[in-house]
Structures are given as structure tokens and as C-alpha cells.
Motif scaffolding. Structure first.
Motif, mmCIF file in Angstrom:
data_model
loop_
_atom_site.group_PDB
_atom_site.id
_atom_site.type_symbol
_atom_site.label_atom_id
_atom_site.label_comp_id
_atom_site.label_asym_id
_atom_site.label_seq_id
_atom_site.Cartn_x
_atom_site.Cartn_y
_atom_site.Cartn_z
ATOM 1 N N GLU A 68 -5.730 2.249 24.739
ATOM 2 C CA GLU A 68 -6.733 1.235 24.439
ATOM 3 C C GLU A 68 -6.714 0.149 25.505
ATOM 4 N N GLN A 69 -7.871 -0.486 25.678
ATOM 5 C CA GLN A 69 -7.968 -1.610 26.615
ATOM 6 C C GLN A 69 -8.996 -2.598 26.091
ATOM 7 N N SER A 70 -8.699 -3.882 26.284
ATOM 8 C CA SER A 70 -9.620 -4.937 25.850
ATOM 9 C C SER A 70 -9.983 -5.827 27.035
ATOM 10 N N ARG A 71 -11.288 -6.096 27.199
ATOM 11 C CA ARG A 71 -11.777 -7.002 28.252
ATOM 12 C C ARG A 71 -13.032 -7.720 27.744
ATOM 13 N N SER A 75 -13.568 -3.910 23.499
ATOM 14 C CA SER A 75 -12.418 -2.992 23.531
ATOM 15 C C SER A 75 -12.909 -1.568 23.742
ATOM 16 N N GLY A 134 -16.009 2.626 22.265
ATOM 17 C CA GLY A 134 -16.231 1.434 23.093
ATOM 18 C C GLY A 134 -17.069 1.749 24.303
#
Length: 207
Positions: A68-71, A75, A134
Motif C-alpha cells: 500500500e502507498q498513500s500520497r 491511497s 486506488g
């Protein structure tokens, strides 16, 4: 001395001479068989060393990993299903003459093996499955590339973790023992030598 006494002495001498001859023959045969065992074992050892590596067991595993990645308040998530094959090998070039021991009393040939090495994983690229979430973040940034790289690394690590678990390691060691024992016992049987061959790893009890 009475004639009967002379005959008894002669018979006793003949029996003693016969027993001595039998013992001599027995010792000669024991030395001969022992020499044969050592010669056959040395030949088998050389043949194994020339093979370089032995893979007596392989197993297929499936890794399921998620990154997972959040920016920018968004996400993204990707899940990877990665099947892969691993091989369990021993480096036969590490076998030395001192690793092969013959016990004449029990007629047992003991072979001490180098440790199991895991080769791989060999990933089945055609069977890989991916699921993502996402879409906006994946479309506007390099998040997909980052998540893919993280999943590939985590997937390979997970395959190796599964490969090192107790059950597959036990199966691999058992298969390797059988393969090595057969490599020594078959030539001995072909030569008419009755012997028990025990293959074991250096970390096992009694090594």
C-alpha cells in the motif's frame, strides 16, 4: 604311550590345525570384503562428487502479498499472487573421504552429508495474478511501479520463507538421504556385499 592316546593327540592336532586354517581364511575374507567396501565406497564418492550438485526434492509454493502507498490524501493498494518453485540441493563437491565411514563390526557404511541449500525461487510468470485499488493515485503517479517492485520483492521473500518451513525441509532431507544411500548401496549389492548404508546430515544426532 598307548595307540589310542596317539590317535587322540593326532585328532586334536588336526582339529586345531583346521580351526587355525578357518580363522586364517575368515580373516583373509574379512580383509578382502573390507577392501572391497572401501574401494566401492570411494568409487561411489568420486561419482557423486563429479555430479557437483544433487537436487532430490522440489516444491511449489504460492505467495500472496499486498503493498500500500498513500500520497496527497489518496491511497493505492496492489495485491500479488505469485506461484514459484524451489529446489532443495546439496553441494556434492563438498563431500570428502572423511565423510564416508565403514564400521566392519556392524557392517554399516555411514555417509555424512553437507547441509541442504535452497535454490530459487523460480517464479511462474504466466500464473501471476494482480489486483489493485486506488485508480487515481496509480494513474497520476509512479505508485504502481513502486507497489509492483515492493510486491515482487515481498513475494520472493514469502516463497523462500515457506520453503524453509519444517515440513518441506523434512521432506527434502528425507529424499536426499534416500538418494545418497541408494548411490552407495546399489554398487555394494551389485558386488554381493551385504552392508547397511546410513546417510545423515552433519547436524543430526550421532554424527
Amino acid at each position: 604311550m598307548k595307540p589310542l592316546g596317539k590317535w587322540l593327540i593326532a585328532i586334536a592336532f588336526a582339529v586345531a590345525l583346521g580351526l587355525g586354517g578357518l580363522l586364517l581364511v575368515q580373516r583373509t575374507w574379512e580383509k578382502r570384503w573390507q577392501g572391497d567396501v572401501e574401494t566401492i565406497a570411494a568409487s561411489s564418492l568420486q561419482g557423486l562428487r563429479e555430479q557437483n550438485r544433487l537436487s532430490a526434492f522440489a516444491a511449489r509454493f504460492v505467495a500472496v502479498v499486498t503493498s500500500e502507498q498513500s500520497r496527497f490524501g489518496l491511497s493505492a493498494k496492489k495485491t500479488l499472487i505469485m506461484p514459484g518453485m524451489v529446489r532443495y540441493e546439496v553441494d556434492l563437491s563438498k563431500l570428502q573421504q572423511r565423510d564416508v565411514a565403514w564400521d566392519e563390526v556392524s557392517r554399516t557404511l555411514t555417509v555424512t552429508l553437507p547441509p541442504i541449500e535452497i535454490a530459487g525461487p523460480q517464479v511462474d510468470m504466466r500464473a501471476i495474478e494482480e489486483y489493485d485499488g486506488g485508480g487515481i493515485l496509480l494513474a497520476l503517479t509512479d505508485s504502481e511501479k513502486v507497489l509492483d517492485a515492493a510486491n515482487r520483492k515481498a513475494g520472493q521473500d514469502e516463497l523462500m520463507r515457506q520453503a524453509r518451513e519444517a515440513v518441506p525441509m523434512k521432506l527434502a532431507r528425507d529424499a536426499t538421504r534416500r538418494a545418497i544411500a541408494n548411490s552407495f548401496s546399489m554398487p555394494l549389492k551389485a558386488a554381493g556385499v551385504e552392508a547397511t548404508v546410513v546417510a545423515r546430515f552433519g547436524d543430526e544426532t550421532g554424527s
